[in-house]
Structures are given as structure tokens and as C-alpha cells.
Scaffold this active site. Structure first.
Site, PDB file in Angstrom:
ATOM      1  N   HIS A  61       0.866  -1.179   0.000  1.00  0.00           N
ATOM      2  CA  HIS A  61       0.000   0.000   0.000  1.00  0.00           C
ATOM      3  C   HIS A  61       0.906   1.232   0.000  1.00  0.00           C
ATOM      4  CE1 HIS A  61       1.019  -0.630   4.192  1.00  0.00           C
ATOM      5  NE2 HIS A  61       0.470   0.522   4.557  1.00  0.00           N
ATOM      6  N   HIS A  63       1.234   3.959   2.208  1.00  0.00           N
ATOM      7  CA  HIS A  63       1.649   4.729   3.368  1.00  0.00           C
ATOM      8  C   HIS A  63       3.162   4.949   3.280  1.00  0.00           C
ATOM      9  CE1 HIS A  63      -2.078   3.742   6.038  1.00  0.00           C
ATOM     10  NE2 HIS A  63      -2.252   4.814   5.310  1.00  0.00           N
ATOM     11  N   ASP A  65       5.731   4.711   5.162  1.00  0.00           N
ATOM     12  CA  ASP A  65       6.729   3.760   5.664  1.00  0.00           C
ATOM     13  C   ASP A  65       6.899   2.550   4.757  1.00  0.00           C
ATOM     14  OD1 ASP A  65       4.138   2.999   6.455  1.00  0.00           O
ATOM     15  OD2 ASP A  65       4.837   1.933   8.226  1.00  0.00           O
ATOM     16  N   HIS A  66       6.105   2.487   3.687  1.00  0.00           N
ATOM     17  CA  HIS A  66       6.211   1.357   2.757  1.00  0.00           C
ATOM     18  C   HIS A  66       6.680   1.766   1.361  1.00  0.00           C
ATOM     19  CE1 HIS A  66       4.182  -1.706   5.335  1.00  0.00           C
ATOM     20  NE2 HIS A  66       3.790  -0.592   5.929  1.00  0.00           N
ATOM     21  N   HIS A 138      -6.956  -3.100   5.601  1.00  0.00           N
ATOM     22  CA  HIS A 138      -6.306  -1.989   6.293  1.00  0.00           C
ATOM     23  C   HIS A 138      -7.188  -0.753   6.110  1.00  0.00           C
ATOM     24  CE1 HIS A 138      -3.109  -0.030   8.318  1.00  0.00           C
ATOM     25  NE2 HIS A 138      -2.537   0.559   7.271  1.00  0.00           N
ATOM     26  N   HIS A 265       7.116  -5.847  11.202  1.00  0.00           N
ATOM     27  CA  HIS A 265       6.338  -4.598  11.271  1.00  0.00           C
ATOM     28  C   HIS A 265       5.944  -4.268  12.707  1.00  0.00           C
ATOM     29  CE1 HIS A 265       3.243  -1.570  10.274  1.00  0.00           C
ATOM     30  NE2 HIS A 265       3.955  -1.388   9.167  1.00  0.00           N
TER      31      HIS A 265
END
Length: 304
Positions: A61, A63, A65-66, A138, A265
């Protein structure tokens, strides 16, 4: 065989000694990356691997942090004189998101090929990899991935003889080629036995525990799953933010019948995840705490 490295294990923000969650695999000279948070290319270098052979990047996805490490990685690839295309896979909006990030990486000497996911489950074959993407739950559109390495059947010379396959074609047919010769078609099934058990790795993060995860991970050799919280009493927080506890991940692993579970994670507040593993193993005994650069080589079953 499939080389696997969990490059980083941190959720939300990188920490000293803990990079953001990312996974890298290597197979037959081709590398695959799942997610690319801040610091991913540093983690690759710390592992001693190379980003030169990365052919596929999958995103769970969008976000930060990814995906926030992508522009820097692309620039490093370009500076290393990469010219071969790079395939990017992710939820709808992938090309728009990557184009926005590329404001700081506008010129690349290689082509980006986009594959946007639109169905709840989709399968692909790219290079040596079989991939299955499956939608999870999510607070934004998010997918997990299974990496599947197929294994052909054993070579059977008696079958080749029965089918009158010329000996000079055997090697190419064993490698999967189909051949036309003297007006006749020759295919691998004419010399090979039934397909043997391959390798399966399933990876998911940033989700509630939903049935599709256990379905997708069924009988996986390795299941890498988020464990945002290990402490008891965090169930409400996991539900609110649509993440998972160690124990929910372990329930999925048990339901899926996987061989091994790695947790990843972690919440920034979870500084010693190993403390919660004994309790988690009461649900799924073969649970291991993920840590940065944790690696394994998954081989084909020897009895096959």
C-alpha cells in the site's frame, strides 16, 4: 532455491538498528522487493546484496513507511547505469503515486512498467516468479503477496522414448521450451512426470486478520506476517488502527498450516519482541521474531 531476506522490521518509523519493513528475494539471477520504505537501499547494502538485479517491486500500500524509499532507490539504480525495465506492482493509483515521488527522480535511463491491482486476488508470472496478490483489510487499499516457485516433474527417459522425442530435444524441453521440428510439436509433458511440490512464501502486513490471508498462505514454506503488538491489552488498538497482534498472526499461521512464521512490522514502542514469543508459540510453535537482515534459503523438498 529461493533466497529470502527480511531487510527491515520496523513499522511507522525507522529506529536505530531497525529499518522499515521490506522484504527481498533472489531467484535465478532475478531479485524481487516487497515494499520500499525509508532506508531500504541502506538495508540492502548492509546485507551485502545488490539492487542491480531487482526486476520487480511489489507494494502492499502507499503509506510512507512502505514507499518513501523508492525515489532514492530508483536514482541509485539509474546512477549504476541500469537500462533494463523495472516492473512495479501495487494497488490502483500506483502510477500516479510513483509519478509524484519522481519529482525528485525525474530522469531515469530505464523504463518503469506499471501493473495496478484491481481485483481481490490476481496472479502473475514475471520472470522466474509466480506471484499471487490478495487484498487484505487496512484503512487504505492494501494487498499481501505470495511468491510461488514452481517445480517441473522429473525427467522420464522411458516416457520420452514412448513419445518418440528426439534425444537432441530433451535438454530444451526440460527447461520448459516447446519445439516444432519436421512438422511435429514437442512439449515438456512428453518427457516429464507430474509437477512436483515447489516453494511458497507468503507476506502480508498492515491488516486485520481476515480469512483470505490464511487461504493465500495455505501450506506456505514461510509466512511473514505483521505483528504490530506483542503486549497483552493491545487488542483494541490493533482493531482501531487495523493492525495485528502477535497472537492473531499466530492463529493465521496455524489455520494456514504453514511451516514457519516470522513476525515483522513492529510498533516503535515494541523494543523487545522476543519477550512475547514464548506466549505466541503456545498458539503456533514454529514462530520466530523477525529481525533486520534475518535470512533463509528455501530449497525444494529433497524427497521430491
Amino acid at each position: 532455491m529461493l533466497d529470502v531476506c527480511l531487510l527491515g522490521t520496523s513499522g511507522m518509523m525507522p529506529l536505530p538498528g531497525r529499518w522499515l519493513t521490506a522484504l527481498m528475494t533472489r531467484l535465478n539471477g532475478s531479485s524481487l522487493l516487497i515494499d520500499c520504505g525509508e532506508g531500504t537501499q541502506i538495508a540492502i547494502r548492509e546485507k551485502g546484496w545488490s539492487f542491480h538485479d531487482i526486476d520487480i517491486i511489489c507494494f502492499t500500500h502507499y503509506h510512507g513507511d512502505h514507499i518513501s524509499g523508492l525515489p532514492g532507490l530508483l536514482l541509485s539504480m539509474g546512477n549504476a547505469e541500469r537500462t533494463q525495465p523495472l516492473t512495479l506492482i501495487g494497488p490502483r493509483g500506483l502510477e500516479r503515486v510513483v509519478s509524484a515521488l519522481r519529482i525528485i527522480a525525474p530522469e531515469l535511463p530505464f523504463e518503469l512498467r506499471f501493473c495496478e491491482l484491481s481485483e481481490n486476488r490476481q496472479t502473475f508470472t514475471i520472470g522466474p516468479y509466480g506471484l499471487e496478490a490478495f487484498r487484505v483489510n487496512h484503512n487504505v487499499t492494501c494487498y499481501g503477496y505470495s511468491i510461488i516457485v514452481k517445480r517441473s516433474g522429473r525427467f522420464m527417459p522411458e516416457k520420452a522414448a514412448q513419445n518418440c522425442v528426439p534425444r537432441e530435444l530433451w535438454s530444451r524441453l526440460q527447461k520448459g521450451a516447446s519445439i516444432e521440428l519436421d512438422g511435429r510439436s514437442y512439449t515438456p509433458d512428453m518427457i516429464l512426470g507430474p509437477e512436483r511440490k515447489g516453494i511458497k512464501l507468503t507476506y502480508c502486513t498492515d491488516t486485520r486478520p481476515v480469512p483470505v490471508i490464511a487461504q493465500a498462505a495455505q501450506n506456505a514454506d514461510l509466512f511473514i506476517c505483521e505483528g504490530m503488538y506483542g503486549e497483552k491489552g493491545k487488542e483494541g488498538k490493533a482493531l482501531e488502527h487495523k493492525h495485528m497482534t502477535f497472537y492473531e498472526a499466530a492463529e493465521l499461521a496455524r489455520s494456514a498450516g504453514v511451516k514457519e512464521l516470522w513476525l515483522t512490522h513492529y510498533s516503535p514502542s515494541l523494543t523487545r519482541p522476543e519477550e512475547f514469543i514464548p506466549e505466541t508459540r503456545k498458539i503456533f510453535p514454529n514462530t520466530l521474531p523477525g529481525k533486520d537482515r534475518k535470512s533463509v534459503t528455501i530449497e525444494f523438498a529433497k524427497d521430491e
